[in-house]
Design an enzyme around this catalytic site. Structure first.
Site, PDB file in Angstrom:
ATOM      1  N   ASP A 132      -8.659  -4.529  15.781  1.00  0.00           N
ATOM      2  CA  ASP A 132      -9.204  -3.356  15.101  1.00  0.00           C
ATOM      3  C   ASP A 132     -10.724  -3.322  15.141  1.00  0.00           C
ATOM      4  O   ASP A 132     -11.365  -4.310  15.515  1.00  0.00           O
ATOM      5  CB  ASP A 132      -8.705  -3.299  13.645  1.00  0.00           C
ATOM      6  CG  ASP A 132      -8.657  -4.662  12.967  1.00  0.00           C
ATOM      7  OD1 ASP A 132      -9.372  -5.568  13.423  1.00  0.00           O
ATOM      8  OD2 ASP A 132      -7.913  -4.823  12.001  1.00  0.00           O
ATOM      9  N   GLU A 153      -2.246  -0.242   6.824  1.00  0.00           N
ATOM     10  CA  GLU A 153      -2.152  -0.344   5.376  1.00  0.00           C
ATOM     11  C   GLU A 153      -0.729   0.017   4.935  1.00  0.00           C
ATOM     12  O   GLU A 153       0.033   0.638   5.695  1.00  0.00           O
ATOM     13  CB  GLU A 153      -3.154   0.631   4.740  1.00  0.00           C
ATOM     14  CG  GLU A 153      -4.623   0.337   5.069  1.00  0.00           C
ATOM     15  CD  GLU A 153      -5.203  -0.848   4.303  1.00  0.00           C
ATOM     16  OE1 GLU A 153      -4.459  -1.801   3.993  1.00  0.00           O
ATOM     17  OE2 GLU A 153      -6.419  -0.835   4.043  1.00  0.00           O
ATOM     18  N   ASN A 157      -2.583  -6.921   0.404  1.00  0.00           N
ATOM     19  CA  ASN A 157      -1.573  -5.870   0.222  1.00  0.00           C
ATOM     20  C   ASN A 157      -0.533  -5.867   1.349  1.00  0.00           C
ATOM     21  O   ASN A 157       0.253  -4.932   1.462  1.00  0.00           O
ATOM     22  CB  ASN A 157      -2.248  -4.495   0.121  1.00  0.00           C
ATOM     23  CG  ASN A 157      -2.998  -4.121   1.400  1.00  0.00           C
ATOM     24  OD1 ASN A 157      -2.935  -4.847   2.390  1.00  0.00           O
ATOM     25  ND2 ASN A 157      -3.697  -2.997   1.385  1.00  0.00           N
ATOM     26  N   HIS A 190      -1.202  -5.828   4.650  1.00  0.00           N
ATOM     27  CA  HIS A 190      -1.561  -5.160   5.910  1.00  0.00           C
ATOM     28  C   HIS A 190      -1.718  -6.169   7.045  1.00  0.00           C
ATOM     29  O   HIS A 190      -2.080  -7.324   6.824  1.00  0.00           O
ATOM     30  CB  HIS A 190      -2.804  -4.254   5.760  1.00  0.00           C
ATOM     31  CG  HIS A 190      -4.115  -4.949   5.604  1.00  0.00           C
ATOM     32  ND1 HIS A 190      -5.135  -4.475   4.805  1.00  0.00           N
ATOM     33  CD2 HIS A 190      -4.628  -6.072   6.168  1.00  0.00           C
ATOM     34  CE1 HIS A 190      -6.177  -5.260   4.878  1.00  0.00           C
ATOM     35  NE2 HIS A 190      -5.902  -6.249   5.698  1.00  0.00           N
TER      36      HIS A 190
END
Ligand code: F6R
Length: 261
Positions: A67, A142, A135, A137
């Site tokens: 990313d 996400e 979380n 990801h």
């Protein structure tokens, strides 16, 4: 999914490096999928040492990062291209022309399409290294990301922006958009190594290993991959219900391998 629980963050890095060493020894032209963030830094340190000792060479390898922030120039100290140069590429013999990081500066939609084509042209990723967000990801996929997503633009959650604030100085522009490989893109990797350390990752690790397959925990998609190794320290493993079983499996697999030697 193989779950390996070791005693410390350093052991996570050592074992991760061993997987990379084995792959590149068997295939010097390996295509690596790389991650940024704090988790893989110790692994990159190990790879740098292995190369300095002459145990490994990246001369013929290609790499693709997961990313990149949208709106940060590659020379910006918080860009993931800059991070990779500083943490790894500047210290090993890889040809930087063979290191790919999504382009977050020009037309990001086109960059995402091009990135998929570049990965395909390279023959796909042989080994993808992943961290995991608190979380759940992976990359910047996400929660609620499509489990069949491809490389695209994603909006970061407030939690992820807060978690990554530590890398930015006060008042510095912190992007809220990124280009990330999709979950389907990641799942096409031939082998995946997910690394996690520390108690702050314990819930994400539990959800990804033992939780239901769900877009609420994007990393749970790895349950659908047939060659994933999750390497974690004891703190990251602390919420797993079946750690003893994972350790027993690893012990028996090792014994079998020794008997066949
Ligand atoms: C980074 C990336 C992210 C990180 C994750 C964990 O390229 O794709 O998914 O792996 O946010 O970050 P750290 O390792 O900083 O806890």
């Amino acid at each position: 999914m193989q779950v390996v629980i070791v005693n410390s963050a350093q052991e996570v890095a050592n074992l991760g490096a061993r997987h990379c060493l084995n792959l590149i020894t068997a295939n010097p032209r390996a295509v690596l999928g790389l991650a940024t963030g704090s988790t893989p830094v110790a692994l990159y340190g190990e790879l740098i040492e292995l190369q300095a000792k002459g145990a490994i060479s990246f001369e013929q390898c290609l790499s693709f990062n997961l990313d990149e922030y949208i709106g940060l120039d590659p020379r910006h100290p918080q860009s993931y291209r800059y991070f990779m140069n500083i943490q790894l590429f500047d210290h090993i013999d890889i040809d930087k022309n063979n290191t790919y990081v999504p382009d977050g500066m020009s037309d990001p939609q086109q960059s995402a399409i091009d990135y998929e084509k570049e990965i395909a042209t390279a023959g796909g990723i042989d080994l993808q290294i992943l961290g995991v967000g608190r979380n759940g990801h992976i990359g910047f996929n996400e929660p609620s990301s499509s489990l069949v997503s491809r490389t695209r633009i994603k909006t970061l959650t407030a939690g992820t922006i807060a978690d990554n604030k530590r890398f930015f100085t006060v008042d510095e522009f912190q992007p809220s958009l990124a280009i990330t490989m999709g979950i389907a893109t990641i799942l096409e990797s031939k082998k995946i190594l997910l690394l996690a350390t520390g108690a702050s990752k314990a819930k994400a690790v539990r959800d990804l290993v033992e939780g239901p397959l769900s877009a609420s925990c994007p990393a749970s998609a790895l349950q659908m991959h047939n060659n994933t190794v999750v390497i974690i320290d004891r703190e990251a493993a602390s919420e797993l219900a079946h750690s003893e079983y994972y350790q027993q499996v690893n012990l028996e697999t090792e014994q079998l391998a020794n008997n066949n030697d």
